[in-house]
Design a protein around this motif. Structure first.
Motif, PDB file in Angstrom:
ATOM      1  N   GLY A 115      97.174  31.274  54.658  1.00 22.24           N
ATOM      2  CA  GLY A 115      97.147  31.368  53.371  1.00 22.24           C
ATOM      3  C   GLY A 115      95.767  30.982  52.624  1.00 22.24           C
ATOM      4  N   ASP A 116      94.846  30.845  53.378  1.00 28.13           N
ATOM      5  CA  ASP A 116      93.397  30.230  52.973  1.00 28.13           C
ATOM      6  C   ASP A 116      92.861  31.347  51.868  1.00 28.13           C
ATOM      7  OD1 ASP A 116      90.992  29.472  52.653  1.00 28.13           O
ATOM      8  OD2 ASP A 116      90.510  29.235  54.772  1.00 28.13           O
ATOM      9  N   LEU A 146      99.307  38.022  53.433  1.00 23.28           N
ATOM     10  CA  LEU A 146      98.361  38.749  52.267  1.00 23.28           C
ATOM     11  C   LEU A 146      99.112  38.441  50.949  1.00 23.28           C
ATOM     12  CD1 LEU A 146      96.990  41.899  54.018  1.00 23.28           C
ATOM     13  CD2 LEU A 146      95.813  40.030  53.143  1.00 23.28           C
ATOM     14  N   ASN A 147      98.318  38.186  49.961  1.00 24.35           N
ATOM     15  CA  ASN A 147      98.659  38.262  48.529  1.00 24.35           C
ATOM     16  C   ASN A 147      97.671  38.518  47.774  1.00 24.35           C
ATOM     17  OD1 ASN A 147      97.259  35.787  48.255  1.00 24.35           O
ATOM     18  ND2 ASN A 147      98.995  34.547  48.778  1.00 24.35           N
ATOM     19  N   ASP A 148      97.875  38.517  46.302  1.00 23.80           N
ATOM     20  CA  ASP A 148      96.550  39.015  45.468  1.00 23.80           C
ATOM     21  C   ASP A 148      95.464  38.033  45.578  1.00 23.80           C
ATOM     22  OD1 ASP A 148      98.368  40.660  44.489  1.00 23.80           O
ATOM     23  OD2 ASP A 148      98.698  39.623  42.585  1.00 23.80           O
ATOM     24  N   GLU A 149      95.393  36.769  46.263  1.00 22.37           N
ATOM     25  CA  GLU A 149      94.243  35.995  46.449  1.00 22.37           C
ATOM     26  C   GLU A 149      93.724  36.143  47.837  1.00 22.37           C
ATOM     27  OE1 GLU A 149      96.353  32.261  44.956  1.00 22.37           O
ATOM     28  OE2 GLU A 149      94.577  31.993  43.721  1.00 22.37           O
ATOM     29  N   THR A 150      94.603  35.986  48.790  1.00 27.78           N
ATOM     30  CA  THR A 150      93.807  36.201  50.224  1.00 27.78           C
ATOM     31  C   THR A 150      93.474  37.403  50.550  1.00 27.78           C
ATOM     32  OG1 THR A 150      96.265  36.739  50.970  1.00 27.78           O
ATOM     33  CG2 THR A 150      95.678  34.396  51.152  1.00 27.78           C
ATOM     34  N   VAL A 151      93.816  38.611  49.816  1.00 22.69           N
ATOM     35  CA  VAL A 151      93.300  39.857  50.124  1.00 22.69           C
ATOM     36  C   VAL A 151      91.840  40.018  49.698  1.00 22.69           C
ATOM     37  CG1 VAL A 151      94.055  40.961  47.762  1.00 22.69           C
ATOM     38  CG2 VAL A 151      93.501  42.347  49.795  1.00 22.69           C
ATOM     39  N   PHE A 238     107.326  40.601  44.118  1.00 23.57           N
ATOM     40  CA  PHE A 238     106.961  40.473  45.497  1.00 23.57           C
ATOM     41  C   PHE A 238     106.514  39.165  45.933  1.00 23.57           C
ATOM     42  CE2 PHE A 238     104.242  40.964  49.180  1.00 23.57           C
ATOM     43  CZ  PHE A 238     105.056  41.804  49.911  1.00 23.57           C
ATOM     44  N   PRO A 239     106.862  38.667  46.741  1.00 20.57           N
ATOM     45  CA  PRO A 239     106.662  37.034  47.117  1.00 20.57           C
ATOM     46  C   PRO A 239     104.981  36.854  47.374  1.00 20.57           C
ATOM     47  CG  PRO A 239     107.747  38.006  49.042  1.00 20.57           C
ATOM     48  CD  PRO A 239     107.998  39.293  48.144  1.00 20.57           C
ATOM     49  N   ASN A 240     104.612  36.025  46.879  1.00 19.86           N
ATOM     50  CA  ASN A 240     102.972  35.703  47.019  1.00 19.86           C
ATOM     51  C   ASN A 240     102.864  34.575  48.134  1.00 19.86           C
ATOM     52  OD1 ASN A 240     101.444  37.276  45.654  1.00 19.86           O
ATOM     53  ND2 ASN A 240     102.017  36.257  43.748  1.00 19.86           N
ATOM     54  N   ASP A 241     103.794  33.679  48.284  1.00 20.91           N
ATOM     55  CA  ASP A 241     103.780  32.433  49.246  1.00 20.91           C
ATOM     56  C   ASP A 241     103.886  32.716  50.807  1.00 20.91           C
ATOM     57  OD1 ASP A 241     103.872  30.189  50.703  1.00 20.91           O
ATOM     58  OD2 ASP A 241     105.819  29.279  49.595  1.00 20.91           O
ATOM     59  N   PRO A 242     102.728  32.732  51.428  1.00 23.51           N
ATOM     60  CA  PRO A 242     102.744  33.074  52.704  1.00 23.51           C
ATOM     61  C   PRO A 242     103.961  32.657  53.563  1.00 23.51           C
ATOM     62  CG  PRO A 242     100.636  33.030  52.280  1.00 23.51           C
ATOM     63  CD  PRO A 242     101.455  32.267  51.182  1.00 23.51           C
ATOM     64  N   TRP A 243     104.316  31.190  53.483  1.00 26.41           N
ATOM     65  CA  TRP A 243     105.344  30.658  54.024  1.00 26.41           C
ATOM     66  C   TRP A 243     106.819  31.227  54.003  1.00 26.41           C
ATOM     67  CZ3 TRP A 243     104.651  27.746  58.287  1.00 26.41           C
ATOM     68  CH2 TRP A 243     103.574  27.132  58.440  1.00 26.41           C
ATOM     69  N   ALA A 244     107.002  31.505  52.648  1.00 28.96           N
ATOM     70  CA  ALA A 244     108.166  32.372  51.765  1.00 28.96           C
ATOM     71  C   ALA A 244     108.285  33.612  52.663  1.00 28.96           C
ATOM     72  CB  ALA A 244     108.198  32.515  50.369  1.00 28.96           C
ATOM     73  N   GLN A 245     106.994  34.373  52.657  1.00 33.26           N
ATOM     74  CA  GLN A 245     106.984  35.565  53.303  1.00 33.26           C
ATOM     75  C   GLN A 245     107.626  35.592  54.861  1.00 33.26           C
ATOM     76  OE1 GLN A 245     102.976  36.849  53.032  1.00 33.26           O
ATOM     77  NE2 GLN A 245     102.870  37.016  50.820  1.00 33.26           N
TER      78      GLN A 245
END
Length: 330
Positions: A115-116, A146-151, A238-245
């Motif tokens: 999640g960095d 991956l999410n809008d920030e980690t990408v 779409f989920p953004n939280d890596p732990w929820a993913q």
């Protein structure tokens, strides 16, 4: 004969010391282990543990033990699959802490953080692993985290924006399909995510082109359209939280043990339902960074003839699912 008084009887039953005997505390049952770790040449499991770790998990542990360069990870045992179905698709209370410890170990080995958003994040693959091989029958999720920030962090760390957005569109497609159920409807001829890609190619390039020819702008637009498709079909973002993913993906892989494909395959090959599947969570290694990377599969026999020769197929600038899923021809 005179009877003893009540007091005499009580005295006779007391221990000679006059002290009460202390009861031993009940033995505490140690909670069953849920997660088996592997990495840096060490593994909790080994190649003989296929009933517990599945074929993939046992072999990953064994290869790690003998010093092969195996990306670190952990296996959630087949016993948890049994528990999952026996307890209304829930998990033992101790499992979450073990999963978190598994991620921490991977972070330490890989030098990345799950999640960095400031540096290269840890991205993982989540795969099934039954005792006997069931190729293509159960589900896989790649590029998780991956999410809008980690990408953006991946793009910056690798100096490869196309690679980052290619991973992101792959992740949304796999997670949207496997975990969120965005799949082909009876009246549709093609998978909905593939329809989105096809339409964009013809809008922007006026023909079918190879996925490797999609530009960064194309991939960003595909990500946006994929998210809209998920929202339209599921009513959820779409989920953004890596732990929820991660939680969603683990549940989906366990859930795929009872999908129609897997049930039919087990019946055909006499694989017992009670065996269950394991879930393998492993650090990603990327084959889609450009023309100097690739993915493939290898066998010690020709799978068509059975001849004892080394046989393999690979694709340049691709991830493993492109090879085994028939997206491109090796």
């Amino acid at each position: 004969m005179a009877r003893k008084s009540s007091a005499s009887r009580r005295a006779a039953t007391k221990p000679a010391s006059g002290r009460r005997t202390k009861r031993k505390p009940a033995a505490k049952h140690k909670a069953a282990k849920c997660v088996y770790y592997f990495g840096e040449g060490k593994a909790d499991g080994n190649g003989k543990m296929k009933p517990l770790l599945g074929g993939k998990g046992a072999n990953l542990a064994e290869m790690t033990r003998i010093g092969l360069p195996v990306p670190p990870g952990f296996t959630i045992s087949t016993e948890i699959c049994t528990y999952f179905y026996a307890h209304n698709r829930s998990y033992p209370r101790t499992m979450q802490a073990e999963v978190e410890e598994g991620i921490r170990r991977m972070e330490r080995i890989m030098g990345t953080t799950f999640g960095d958003t400031k540096a290269m994040p840890l991205l993982v693959a989540v795969r099934s692993g039954a005792r006997d091989s069931m190729p293509g029958m159960m589900d896989t999720i790649l590029n998780l985290g991956l999410n809008d920030e980690t990408v953006l962090a991946v793009a910056k760390a690798t100096k490869n924006e196309r690679f980052a957005w290619d991973c992101y569109r792959r992740f949304i497609q796999m997670y949207g399909d496997v975990v969120m159920g965005v799949q082909k409807r009876p009246e549709e001829d093609h998978e909905p995510f593939e329809t989105v890609i096809h339409e964009l190619k013809h809008e922007r390039h006026h023909k079918d082109i190879d996925d490797t020819k999609l530009s960064v702008a194309d991939l960003k637009e595909i990500v946006a359209r994929f998210k809209n498709l998920v929202k339209e079909r599921t009513g959820k973002q779409f989920p953004n939280d890596p732990w929820a993913q991660l939680q969603g993906s683990i549940g989906a892989v366990f859930g795929s043990w009872m999908n129609d494909r897997a049930i039919v395959y087990r019946r055909k090959y006499n694989i017992p339902q009670e065996w269950g599947t394991a879930v393998n969570v492993q650090a990603m290694v990327f084959g889609n960074t450009g023309v100097n990377s690739g993915s493939g599969v290898a066998f010690t026999r020709d799978p068509a003839t059975g001849e004892k020769v080394f046989y393999g197929e690979f694709l340049i600038n691709a991830q493993g699912e492109d090879v085994v899923g028939g997206v491109r021809t090796p």
